[in-house]
Design an enzyme around this catalytic site. Structure first.
Site, short mmCIF file in Angstrom:
data_model
loop_
_atom_site.label_atom_id
_atom_site.label_comp_id
_atom_site.label_asym_id
_atom_site.label_seq_id
_atom_site.Cartn_x
_atom_site.Cartn_y
_atom_site.Cartn_z
N ARG A 16 43.25 43.32 42.14
CA ARG A 16 43.83 43.21 40.80
C ARG A 16 45.27 43.68 40.89
O ARG A 16 45.60 44.56 41.68
CB ARG A 16 43.06 44.06 39.80
CG ARG A 16 41.58 43.70 39.64
CD ARG A 16 40.89 44.67 38.68
NE ARG A 16 39.49 44.34 38.50
CZ ARG A 16 38.49 44.83 39.23
NH1 ARG A 16 38.77 45.69 40.23
NH2 ARG A 16 37.23 44.50 38.99
N LYS A 71 38.31 49.51 38.62
CA LYS A 71 38.05 50.03 37.29
C LYS A 71 37.16 51.26 37.37
O LYS A 71 36.21 51.30 38.14
CB LYS A 71 37.39 48.95 36.43
CG LYS A 71 38.30 47.74 36.18
CD LYS A 71 37.62 46.70 35.33
CE LYS A 71 38.55 45.51 35.07
NZ LYS A 71 37.91 44.47 34.25
N HIS A 108 46.36 37.04 38.74
CA HIS A 108 44.91 36.83 38.76
C HIS A 108 44.56 35.47 39.37
O HIS A 108 43.45 35.28 39.87
CB HIS A 108 44.33 36.94 37.36
CG HIS A 108 42.87 37.31 37.35
ND1 HIS A 108 42.43 38.56 37.70
CD2 HIS A 108 41.76 36.58 37.06
CE1 HIS A 108 41.11 38.60 37.61
NE2 HIS A 108 40.68 37.41 37.24
N ARG A 153 44.02 36.18 42.88
CA ARG A 153 42.73 36.86 43.04
C ARG A 153 41.58 35.84 42.99
O ARG A 153 40.66 35.88 43.81
CB ARG A 153 42.57 37.90 41.93
CG ARG A 153 41.22 38.62 41.89
CD ARG A 153 41.32 39.75 40.87
NE ARG A 153 40.02 40.25 40.45
CZ ARG A 153 39.31 41.18 41.09
NH1 ARG A 153 39.78 41.69 42.22
NH2 ARG A 153 38.15 41.59 40.61
N HIS A 174 33.27 43.62 41.84
CA HIS A 174 32.50 43.19 40.69
C HIS A 174 31.05 43.68 40.78
O HIS A 174 30.13 42.92 40.58
CB HIS A 174 32.50 41.66 40.59
CG HIS A 174 33.75 41.12 39.97
ND1 HIS A 174 34.03 39.77 39.92
CD2 HIS A 174 34.80 41.73 39.37
CE1 HIS A 174 35.19 39.59 39.33
NE2 HIS A 174 35.67 40.76 38.99
N TYR A 202 24.64 45.43 47.45
CA TYR A 202 25.96 45.76 47.96
C TYR A 202 25.91 46.93 48.94
O TYR A 202 26.73 47.01 49.85
CB TYR A 202 26.90 46.13 46.81
CG TYR A 202 27.24 45.00 45.89
CD1 TYR A 202 27.07 43.67 46.29
CD2 TYR A 202 27.74 45.24 44.62
CE1 TYR A 202 27.39 42.64 45.43
CE2 TYR A 202 28.07 44.20 43.77
CZ TYR A 202 27.88 42.89 44.18
OH TYR A 202 28.20 41.88 43.35
#
Length: 319
Positions: A162, A191, A263, A266, A289, A298
């Site tokens: 990002r 984030k 973006h 991205r 994500h 993950y």
């Protein structure tokens, strides 16, 4: 002289009035908010009356759902609403029925599991590998800011970061050394300050190393010793807006007529990896994500696995 007939308030009107009074006094809502709720609930009451409901107790989940579905196109007789306005109306209806159930005025809450409509999310269109290459080559200027621009854009496309993650990096957050196991690994903070490790291909690593050796010291000399990785012309940390402007300017020089944003790089990063055969779960990990349903998957993706898949699938992983 004959008296003018004044329609008496129905039970539904009185119930709406009680709820609005509660919102104004107990919740302390602003007058404008109460007025918006009044308009929304007046529309809902009109709909229920047309459906044969004399009061809120007659309303069923079917009535609430049908009303919600009518809002975007105005098939209930009112003006069509945007997703945002429709969502506000649904919130008012849900609050109304919840209030009546808590007060014991009704025995059920038919709106308890009816949710506001969600705005559709449109992903930016990916540009082709050739178009990305055009942009990156157009950023090749042998000046401090030109070397920075090339390094920044190569970094964005090589990592799928990002723009906020890229401009927030410090020099100590990154190592551009490429070892025998494949691409370098960089640390990104997404984030919620969630940390993830992402490979950096050889093109990106070379551009970044070139910037760190030849350009950043010159830019840093103009500032106050900030640890930021990407610097502006005054030696301070580059802003998101400046990075956006850099990409726009370079895309114009590359004769790319499509609307391109950070973006877009991205999304192109993810699209090109998937086209190259990368597993969608790995791409989600690279993008940061993570979700509740996929977190366990993950955790099985190791750094070595990321390196191998990245090296095989990313267009600029090895060169």
């Amino acid at each position: 002289m004959a008296e003018t007939s004044v329609p008496q308030a129905t039970a539904l009107d009185r119930q709406v009035g009680d709820y609005l009074q509660h919102m104004r006094v107990e919740r302390g809502l602003a007058a404008n908010t109460v007025a918006a709720y009044r308009r929304d609930l007046s529309r809902y009451a009109t709909y229920l009356r047309a459906a044969g409901c004399g009061g809120a107790a007659d309303a069923t989940r079917h009535h609430v759902t049908a009303f919600v579905q009518s809002l975007p196109d105005g098939t209930d007789g009112g003006a069509p609403l945007t997703v945002r306005s429709a969502a506000r109306t649904v919130v008012a209806v849900r609050g109304f029925h919840k209030f009546l159930a808590l007060e014991g005025i009704t025995t059920t809450n038919p709106a308890s599991d009816v949710h506001p409509p969600m705005a559709g999310k449109r992903l930016p269109k990916a540009i082709s590998v050739g178009e990305v290459t055009q942009i990156l080559e157009a950023a090749s200027a042998d000046t401090p800011t030109g070397l920075r621009d090339r390094a920044l854009l190569e970094f964005l496309y090589s990592t799928g970061a990002r723009i906020s993650e890229a401009v927030g990096l410090d020099v100590d957050d990154i190592s551009v050394a490429v070892d025998e196991s494949g691409p370098a690994i960089v640390r990104l903070f997404g984030k919620g300050s969630k940390e993830r490790m992402v490979p950096l291909g050889s093109f990106g690593a070379r551009a970044l190393e070139n910037y760190l050796v030849r350009a950043r010291p010159l830019l840093a000399a103009k500032g106050k010793g900030t640890p930021a990785l990407f610097l502006n012309a005054r030696g301070g940390r580059i802003s998101r807006q400046s990075a956006w402007t850099i990409l726009k300017s370079v895309a114009e020089r590359a004769n790319i007529t499509k609307d391109v944003s950070p973006h877009t790089l991205r999304h192109s990063f993810a699209t090109h990896l998937l086209e190259g055969g990368a597993d969608v779960r790995v791409v989600q990990e690279l993008l940061g994500h993570a979700s509740v349903t996929t977190t366990q998957v993950y955790t099985l993706v190791t750094a070595d696995t990321l390196r191998e898949i990245y090296a095989a699938a990313h267009p600029r992983a090895l060169g």
